[in-house]
Design an enzyme around this catalytic site. Structure first.
Site, PDB file in Angstrom:
ATOM      1  N   ASP A   5       0.790  -1.221   0.000  1.00  0.00           N
ATOM      2  CA  ASP A   5       0.000   0.000   0.000  1.00  0.00           C
ATOM      3  C   ASP A   5       0.821   1.269   0.000  1.00  0.00           C
ATOM      4  OD1 ASP A   5      -2.449   1.588   0.352  1.00  0.00           O
ATOM      5  OD2 ASP A   5      -1.637   1.944   2.355  1.00  0.00           O
ATOM      6  N   ASP A  64       4.425   0.739   4.207  1.00  0.00           N
ATOM      7  CA  ASP A  64       4.275  -0.492   4.969  1.00  0.00           C
ATOM      8  C   ASP A  64       4.247  -1.681   4.018  1.00  0.00           C
ATOM      9  OD1 ASP A  64       1.876  -0.063   3.725  1.00  0.00           O
ATOM     10  OD2 ASP A  64       0.662  -0.008   5.546  1.00  0.00           O
ATOM     11  N   TYR A 118      -8.184   2.537   6.391  1.00  0.00           N
ATOM     12  CA  TYR A 118      -8.937   3.111   5.282  1.00  0.00           C
ATOM     13  C   TYR A 118     -10.427   3.004   5.600  1.00  0.00           C
ATOM     14  CZ  TYR A 118      -4.668   3.467   2.584  1.00  0.00           C
ATOM     15  OH  TYR A 118      -3.418   3.825   2.145  1.00  0.00           O
ATOM     16  N   GLU A 128       5.611  10.059   3.919  1.00  0.00           N
ATOM     17  CA  GLU A 128       5.279   8.713   3.467  1.00  0.00           C
ATOM     18  C   GLU A 128       4.875   8.778   1.995  1.00  0.00           C
ATOM     19  OE1 GLU A 128       3.181   4.622   4.992  1.00  0.00           O
ATOM     20  OE2 GLU A 128       2.517   6.505   5.874  1.00  0.00           O
TER      21      GLU A 128
END
Length: 759
Positions: free
Chosen positions: A203, A206, A356, A565
């Site tokens: 994703d 991670d 999510y 990120e």
């Protein structure tokens, strides 16, 4: 004619049409929500979470849409607090290896040294065999193509933004690849439920697989190719774009295990986010989760249907059989979604929604999927569904097209397909709010010009909206007085990401780009610690980082997962706007480019010191390390050898059989008695065989193994000074570990570190 000139003429033409100004009709009063936040879970003050984030008919029913054929809790230190069984703490000093000396028993003979790693070589074999990266390098071999006319090289930016998805791949990596630091991973995904769920994309930073943002990302890549097929072809990126889209959709087909069963997640978010290491070194359990018709997850199911429908469209030209397969799955998944249009199952599982969460409902995804199915099939029932469900969807124009809310993109497509005023009003309300303002409301702009929506992934929203704004501005239904505003907005936002403020926000592209993104595999830690090593070992080419705060503030640090990120959905709309910019301005790409790096670190190594030394014995303490990163991999077949010269033993009338090898402490491995190397010169060795020992770059106790072994000629002669392996630890009696460059470490039968004495 140059592409920028084409654009100027286009703008002049539409702005000069007298009497062509369309009156903006307010179809409904839209609810203004001022306190809306990102759909990802925001952290509590006491936490440090890491958001992970057919019927007959024409293929393209609207000719204006025919492609031209020319965004848990991190362990802040990442420290694994396990013990090794030794009562004394072991502190290993990091010392760079030195060249091993020649054989002291034969100064004229050169020892056999471990090979020096090269760009195309590896310290041992990767898990999937020898990767073939051909002649690719990260620097490339010059540029190719026509130089662009824009402010930035959109060709190179597009090229690198696409390779990011290859760096996110899970599963069985093809042997022919454009990266030498990614290997096979997640090869047991789905095994807990007896299904094959290997593949797909990780994703973000991670190692989770969340199908909701993954399907959104694949659909967006497909939409971009649908709009700008020619740009991909001309830039030489078509095959890579298609391969990325197929990689994700192949995985979705695997996840669709029966008509009314769909797996939407692989991995435990808590376990995954509590560990910091490369995906190839994962050892935690990776459970898989599914939704069914009776345990529904309509949002993720419909989003996947949309992705597969788009995939069927873009593959129609090159692989009709695959396109047909994708369309069949898209239809079946769509039927599953509308059979029970609810996310109750997905939400009640309490796994994916911790990262999510679904705030927009499922109606937007259903209408999105129906729209793409209509484009793919020309079946009117899908258009009817699309228009029905979009009216039931969230109508908030004060947000962005994103993984959770796709109603704006749906409105745009429906506006072009139907020319319906309600769709035109809706998409223009959204785009107006992002540009000049709507109903007295306007998005926040940073001092340097970024349209800033939210702290999480601010650039993801801005560049996705840029994609929507540009393609809508070119449609015949766009208010001609707004065309230039929308295009100028789009260009300013993508240029912000590429460096207009003095820094690029795309890893490996432009000036002052991010080098320490919050990404486990790219950072390359071997000890479950995001601060070790202190800098990322790999360049995560093409990754768009989250972006600055509302004041343009940004720090390039690995622990800043809010701003630094990366994620598959971050790049999705970004790729779209880059391809569209290439359409107008062109740009060159790097020839022979790949994320193929020179191997800068010693991956498998040994450090050692003397524990005890006496007149008839020596005891060695040694550590074997696995710091592999090109790619990271576990080893289970290492062997360590320590070479001795027994000349003094034989001169005293004894033989090798009088020397006893014993062990004191062994984390792993088995020690042999002395084995012959060169009987004539009385050279022998002790071998520590680590066969079956899982040594991987996955934690403090996982990446290293300690052994302590003793050699004793009881009450007999013993002289360390002539031993070939003693040279690197001479004079170091027990306190400081040294690079054991005169020991020999093998992976299987291949010497990977140290040196062998001459035979």
């Amino acid at each position: 004619m140059k592409q920028d000139e084409v654009r100027k003429k286009f703008l002049m033409a539409v702005s000069g049409l007298s009497g062509a100004i369309l009156v903006l009709v307010l179809g409904c009063i839209l609810l203004l929500v001022s306190g809306k936040t990102d759909n990802k879970i925001e952290p509590n003050a006491s936490q440090s979470p890491d958001p992970a984030q057919t019927a007959e008919g024409p293929l393209y029913p609207d000719e204006s849409l025919v492609p031209n054929t020319s965004g848990s809790n991190e362990n802040p230190n990442g420290v694994e607090t396990s013990t090794t069984g030794d009562s004394n703490p072991k502190t290993v000093d990091a010392v760079d290896p030195v060249n091993p000396p020649t054989d002291p028993t034969n100064p004229t003979a050169e020892p056999t040294k471990a090979p020096t790693p090269t760009t195309s070589g590896f310290s041992g074999l990767p898990s999937n065999g020898i990767l073939n990266t051909g002649n690719l390098t990260e620097k490339g071999n010059g540029y190719e193509g026509t130089k662009g006319t824009g402010d930035y090289n959109y060709g190179e930016a597009l090229q690198k933004a696409l390779i990011f998805y290859e760096l996110q791949r899970s599963g069985d990596i093809p042997e022919e690849t454009r990266c030498n630091w990614r290997g096979d991973s997640g090869m047991s995904d789905g095994a807990d439920n007896g299904v094959d769920l290997t593949g797909g994309w990780y994703d973000a930073g991670d190692n989770m697989k969340f199908n909701l943002p993954m399907a959104y990302s694949a659909a967006m890549l497909g939409w971009s190719l649908y709009e700008d097929y020619d740009a991909y072809e001309k830039s030489g990126q078509l095959e890579f774009a298609l391969a990325n889209i197929k990689w994700a959709n192949d995985y979705f087909i695997k996840c669709h295990t029966s008509d009314n069963e769909y797996y939407y997640q692989v991995g435990d978010g808590g376990a995954d986010h509590g560990w910091w290491g490369p995906c190839e070194a994962m050892s935690m359990k990776r459970p898989s989760y599914k939704v069914t018709a009776d345990h529904p997850g309509a949002s993720v199911v419909a989003e996947t249907a949309a992705s597969l429908a788009v995939c069927s469209i873009v593959f129609e030209k090159t692989d009709k059989a695959y396109a047909k397969t994708c369309l069949e799955h898209a239809k079946t998944l769509y039927d599953m979604a509308i059979k029970n249009p609810s996310d109750q199952g997905y939400l009640s599982d309490g796994v994916a929604n911790a990262y999510y969460n679904i705030n927009s409902g499922c109606e937007d995804e259903i209408s999105w999927a129906a729209t793409w199915l209509y484009i793919a099939t020309n079946e009117k029932k899908y258009l009817t569904d699309a228009e029905t469900y979009v009216e039931k969807a969230n109508q908030d124009y004060i947000w962005a097209h994103c993984w959770d809310d796709v109603h704006d993109g749906t409105r745009l497509l429906l506006a072009r397909l139907t020319k319906g005023q309600k769709h035109i009003d809706a998409i223009e309300a959204n785009l107006d709010w992002w540009t000049t303002g709507y109903n007295g409301k306007r998005i926040t702009y940073t001092p340097k010009g970024l349209a800033w929506l939210d702290s999480w992934g601010s650039l993801r929203y801005a560049t996705t909206q840029a994609f929507l704004a540009y393609i809508y501005a070119e449609s015949e239904v766009c208010d001609k007085t707004k065309v230039k505003t929308y295009i100028d907005f789009a260009e300013s936002q993508v240029n912000y990401a590429l460096g207009s403020t003095g820094r690029s926000y795309v890893c490996g592209y432009g000036e002052n780009y991010p080098v320490n993104p919050h990404h486990r595999t790219a950072q390359g830690s071997y000890c479950d610690n995001m601060n070790e090593p202190s800098e990322a070992r790999h360049t995560l080419y093409g990754a768009l980082v989250g972006g600055p705060n509302a004041n343009d503030g940004y720090e390039d640090t690995v622990n800043n997962f809010t701003n630094n990120e990366v994620a598959c959905d971050y790049n999705a709309g970004f790729v779209g706007i880059l391809a569209h910019m290439y359409k107008y301005y062109g740009g060159q790409t790097l020839k022979d480019f790949g994320a193929v790096e020179s191997i800068s670190d010693v991956e498998l190594s040994v450090e050692a010191c003397v524990n005890v030394s006496d007149k008839d014995l020596i005891e060695i303490r040694a550590f074997v390390y696995n710091k592999t990163a090109w790619p990271a991999r576990k080893t289970d077949n290492l062997k360590l050898r320590y070479f001795v010269d027994l000349t003094e033993v034989y001169d005293s009338g004894r033989t090798v059989s009088d020397v006893l090898v014993t062990t004191n402490y062994m984390e792993a491995g088995n020690a042999s008695q002395l084995q012959v190397w060169n009987e004539e010169k009385h050279i022998y060795y002790v071998e520590i065989d680590f066969s079956g020992a899982d040594i991987r770059p996955g934690g403090q106790s996982a990446y290293k193994k300690e052994v302590q072994f003793r050699m004793r000629n009881a009450e007999g002669a013993w002289d360390n000074s002539n031993d070939p392996s003693y040279e690197c630890i001479t004079g170091n009696n027990g306190s400081r570990l040294q690079p054991a460059t005169t020991f020999a470490l093998y992976e299987g039968d291949q010497l990977v570190y140290g040196a062998e004495p001459a035979r």
